[in-house]
Design an enzyme around this catalytic site. Structure first.
Site, mmCIF file in Angstrom:
data_model
loop_
_atom_site.group_PDB
_atom_site.id
_atom_site.type_symbol
_atom_site.label_atom_id
_atom_site.label_comp_id
_atom_site.label_asym_id
_atom_site.label_seq_id
_atom_site.Cartn_x
_atom_site.Cartn_y
_atom_site.Cartn_z
ATOM 1 C CG HIS A 362 -70.480 -92.306 -12.215
ATOM 2 N ND1 HIS A 362 -70.248 -93.275 -12.262
ATOM 3 C CD2 HIS A 362 -69.536 -91.868 -13.473
ATOM 4 C CE1 HIS A 362 -68.503 -93.110 -12.563
ATOM 5 N NE2 HIS A 362 -67.766 -92.294 -13.080
ATOM 6 C CE LYS A 553 -78.152 -100.430 -2.198
ATOM 7 N NZ LYS A 553 -77.753 -100.688 -3.698
ATOM 8 N NE ARG A 554 -75.339 -90.926 0.776
ATOM 9 C CZ ARG A 554 -75.481 -89.481 -0.621
ATOM 10 N NH1 ARG A 554 -73.657 -89.095 0.322
ATOM 11 N NH2 ARG A 554 -75.775 -87.933 0.527
ATOM 12 C CE LYS A 559 -78.182 -94.942 -4.272
ATOM 13 N NZ LYS A 559 -77.734 -96.207 -5.159
ATOM 14 C CB THR A 661 -69.594 -100.255 -6.768
ATOM 15 O OG1 THR A 661 -69.990 -99.165 -5.532
ATOM 16 C CG2 THR A 661 -69.107 -100.084 -8.432
ATOM 17 C CE LYS A 665 -67.712 -101.438 -3.285
ATOM 18 N NZ LYS A 665 -68.202 -100.060 -2.847
#
Ligand code: F58
Length: 820
Positions: A362, A553-554, A559, A661, A665
């Site tokens: 991952h 998200k985290r 990110k 992911t 969504k």
């Protein structure tokens, strides 16, 4: 007419009767004095009864000889609340609403009471939960194995703009969904030493004399598929002290020693590690991994015995998927159980192990690849370590035969990193012990073969696969966006829930004015609902007519939430300089937890909150910009957030996000994506069409090149006045009540290091956001794009992903379950 059985009947009357029964006999309450929580428990037990009827039939069917069971080993399962989802999958949501109404209760209020099991950090744990839903829905025999953490991921509170971690107490009021089979438990060794000897037949045998043993007790949660009878099991292990050990200690007078042993044993499943990168050297974490893996594999061997089948059949009965390297100790443990405890010859045991296990990677971030120092490993797991050495010895012999004289390659492939302090490389262990290794999006799988597992891909190219992630449309549309679900069903029929390729049928309506109108109404209502929650949770007032621009998200530098912030600050500056500027009103929503020890991520949260405070209270903005940090992003909150998004922020540095992911969504719920060519974004763009995706930024290759050629972030600041002003404003204390020190580390880091190329992508991002605004100003165009996003999201269903795992990796097939 004979009445339906109280525990299984599906009519509203029967369900109401069951709830009253359970209220009386499980909660011991009279309706007049029952609290909402009592009603929640009574209803949940009634729903569980209906699952159990199916569970029993399922378990019985799987006991048949020729069934192959997919076993998903994962240190995390981020399931989210159960009640609503089970009602959806049983198909009795409306019945339950009616039943509860007849008892004077509001179903939605009860659903909202449920504490979610936060047994995961983020995407990896949530993926495991989506896969459990799809496995059951596709009627694939499956079991999920993990840890029943007493404390899951912390609850996040925001005080003075900063994250504060609060202990998660999900079990405090009881968990109506789990069942504890009292006849099953397994024992796991820790510490001590090994003794080698020859047995009576002269065979080399090793005995592990542990320092301590821990007992693993299973807690089972039934996982029902959508509108099918298949009800699989999520089996989470809780650690307990081994009683005989206590008494032993007690007998020889070491009472405190015995109690300490008990405390240590029970600590094992106490708490989930809240980091989204492995923390180095955490003994307890390695103990947790070994604990749940050993219990799970012992359980499988026991099941094989019950079936009366020989060990050689193990790979035909069980496919074991390793969710990242956290369960990769399974390679050594399965070997140990076979060789030491079942006396299987090494070669045959190795064949069984390799044919059983498969490994999903991952992450490509080198710092996120798990390794364990040898001294720690040796002291905790002496026998598994010996087995790893033996696996390594045989493996490296093979490598030397293939590449004579190539010592550098041998060193890179070795299961032991010998540079510096010696460490066990868990990704190498997982790769060597598995028949298949997969990445989680096409780009990621390609990069995996070119970077972290390159030598392995050269050695065994046939072992590598891609399975792009997916998400379940049951939880992320039917349950959390019922209005959209109704609209979709009206347009293409209800088959889309299990066959989302049917959503393609929306394409022909994408330009239809009246359908567009309905589409916008659904989105607006979801935004209005989020508006209310935002107000309740943060006090910020936002306008549902604004563009909802969301990043949840985290919190992580890769990110790049700070890139999003730089854009906001840029808009803010423009408006301060020209208050009359005609801009698209936007509501920026952020959500996500930072690892408690990740300083920079926590500073990013502070920055978001600092910017929110300044922007939201500046009258010159005229309400056109709003910034919200939605606290405690978890599955439950996610239910309200994805449906309300217009724009989905997927802006990681290319090459860093394995898949993502959340991006899927959002897409399913009709959000447009602004994103880089990273992870599954690449495939999302392919599916929806480049004209319906807002692309910006360097590609993974360009990122690599820029770094190789010597990246100088300051150069981008020199070339861009708006960027310089934005950074200056942050550095000036404007967003920290005048304190110039607060954000200095963040600004300095960007100016002088910027490891994730925020500044290099800034200009492209801001320009791309202008294209977003232009599209928004044309509602017909925007709505069309939004509809097309949902229409073309079918690929990202976890059902598709699970079918691929079944075909490419597990060789597992559906088994239809009839109710007994
Ligand atoms: C995530 N990893 C990836 N790890 O970052 C994301 O791109 C991907 O979509 C998702 O997995 C599913 O494949 C992730 O969530 C963790 O949370 C680990 C928790 C334990 C420590 C190491 C990270």
């Amino acid at each position: 007419m004979p009445s339906e059985p109280t525990r299984t009947g599906l009519s509203a009357e029967t369900l109401a009767r069951a709830v009253l029964d359970n209220l009386a006999y499980l909660q011991a309450r009279l309706p007049e004095i029952a609290t909402p929580h009592d009603w929640y428990m009574a209803l949940s037990y009634s729903v569980r009864d209906r699952l159990l009827a199916r569970w029993v039939s399922t378990v019985r069917a799987y006991a048949a000889r020729d069934v192959k069971i997919a076993c998903y080993l994962s240190a995390e399962f981020l399931t989210g609340p159960q009640l609503g989802n089970n009602l959806v999958n049983l198909g009795i949501e409306e019945t339950a609403r009616q039943a509860m109404r007849s008892l004077g209760q509001d179903l939605d209020r009860l659903i909202a009471l449920e504490e979610e099991p936060g047994l995961g950090n983020g995407g990896l744990g949530r993926l495991a939960a989506c896969y459990m839903d799809s496995l059951a829905t596709l009627q694939v025999p499956a079991v999920g194995f993990g840890i029943r953490y007493e404390f899951g991921i912390f609850d996040q509170e925001i005080r003075d703009g900063c994250q504060v971690e609060v202990t998660d107490k999900w079990l405090q009021k009881g968990n109506p969904w789990e069942i504890v089979p009292t006849d099953v438990s397994f024992y796991v060794n820790f510490g001590g030493h090994t003794e080698a000897q020859a047995d009576v037949e002269g065979r080399y045998r090793v005995r592990w004399v542990p320092r301590g043993r821990v007992k693993g007790v299973p807690y089972d949660t039934p996982v029902l598929g959508y509108r099918v009878n298949t009800c699989n099991t999520l089996r989470l292990w809780k650690s307990e002290a081994v009683e005989s050990f206590d008494f032993q200690g007690f007998n020889i007078g070491d009472y405190y020693g015995a109690v300490e042993q008990k405390v240590i044993s029970e600590t094992l499943s106490k708490v989930l590690y809240p980091n989204d990168e492995p923390e180095v050297g955490k003994r307890l974490r390695l103990a947790q991994q070994y604990f749940f893996v050993s219990c799970s594999l012992q359980n499988l061997l026991h099941l094989l015995d019950l079936k009366g089948e020989p060990l050689a059949r193990f790979p035909d009965r069980f496919a074991v998927q390793l969710n990242d390297t956290h369960p990769s100790i399974a390679v050594a443990e399965l070997m140990r159980l076979l060789v030491d405890e079942r006396l299987v010859p090494w070669e045959q045991a190795w064949d069984i192990t390799q044919r059983t296990l498969a490994y999903t990677n991952h992450t490509l971030l080198p710092e996120a690849l798990e390794t364990w120092g040898l001294p720690l490993f040796q002291s905790l797991l002496p026998r598994p370590l010996e087995i790893i050495y033996e696996i390594n010895r045989r493996f490296l012999d093979e490598v030397r035969r293939r590449y004579p004289g190539d010592d550098a390659r041998v060193a890179r492939l070795s299961l032991i990193d010998e540079a510096g302090e010696k460490r066990v490389r868990m990704a190498n262990l997982a790769t060597v012990g598995s028949h298949t290794v997969n990445g989680v999006a096409a780009l990621h799988s390609t990069l995996l073969k070119q970077t972290v597992l390159r030598d392995f891909a050269e050695l065994w190219p046939e072992r590598f696969q891609n399975v792009t992630n997916g998400v379940t449309p049951r939880r992320f549309v039917v349950l959390s966006n019922p209005q959209l679900a109704r609209l979709l069903t009206g347009a293409v029929g209800e088959g889309w829930v299990t066959d989302p390729s049917r959503l393609k049928g929306l394409e022909e309506r994408a330009g239809d004015a009246s359908f567009q109108e309905q589409w916008r109404r659904v989105k607006w209502q979801n935004k209005d609902a989020l508006r209310a929650r935002i107000r309740e949770r943060t006090g910020v007032v936002v306008d549902p007519d604004a563009l909802f621009d969301i990043q949840v998200k985290r919190i992580h530098e890769y990110k790049r939430q700070h890139l999003n912030v730089l854009h906001i600050v840029t808009l803010y500056q423009r408006l301060r300089q020209s208050p009359k500027l005609d801009i698209v009103p936007r509501c920026f929503v952020f959500g996500g937890k930072a690892a408690p020890g990740y300083y920079m991520a926590k500073l990013m949260i502070r920055l978001i909150n600092g910017v929110a405070e300044a922007v939201n209270n500046d009258s010159a903005m005229g309400g056109r910009l709003k910034v919200v940090f939605f606290p405690d992003f978890n599955v439950k909150n996610a239910h309200a957030i994805y449906p309300a998004a217009d724009l989905s922020e997927q802006i990681s540095t290319a090459g860093k996000e394995a898949s993502g992911t959340g991006n899927m969504k959002f897409m399913l719920n009709g959000a447009l994506t602004i994103g880089t060519l990273d992870g599954a974004n690449v495939e999302i763009r392919e599916e929806v069409g480049a004209e319906n995706f807002f692309l910006f930024g360097l590609t993974a290759e360009e990122v690599d090149r820029v770094k190789r050629e010597g990246y100088r972030p300051a150069a981008y600041v020199e070339a861009n006045a708006e960027l310089r002003q934005a950074l200056d404003l942050i550095g000036s204390g404007h967003f920290s009540r005048g304190d110039r020190e607060v954000f200095r580390p963040l600004v300095e880091n960007l100016l002088h290091s910027d490891p994730f190329l925020v500044l290099a992508d800034y200009a492209g991002y801001v320009a791309c956001q202008e294209r977003v605004s232009a599209a928004w100003q044309d509602p017909k165009r925007w709505t069309r794009m939004s509809i097309l996003n949902t229409a073309r999201a079918g690929k990202f269903s976890s059902d598709r992903a699970i079918r691929e795992y079944c075909e490419k990796i597990w060789g597992a097939r559906p088994v239809r379950i009839a109710l007994d």
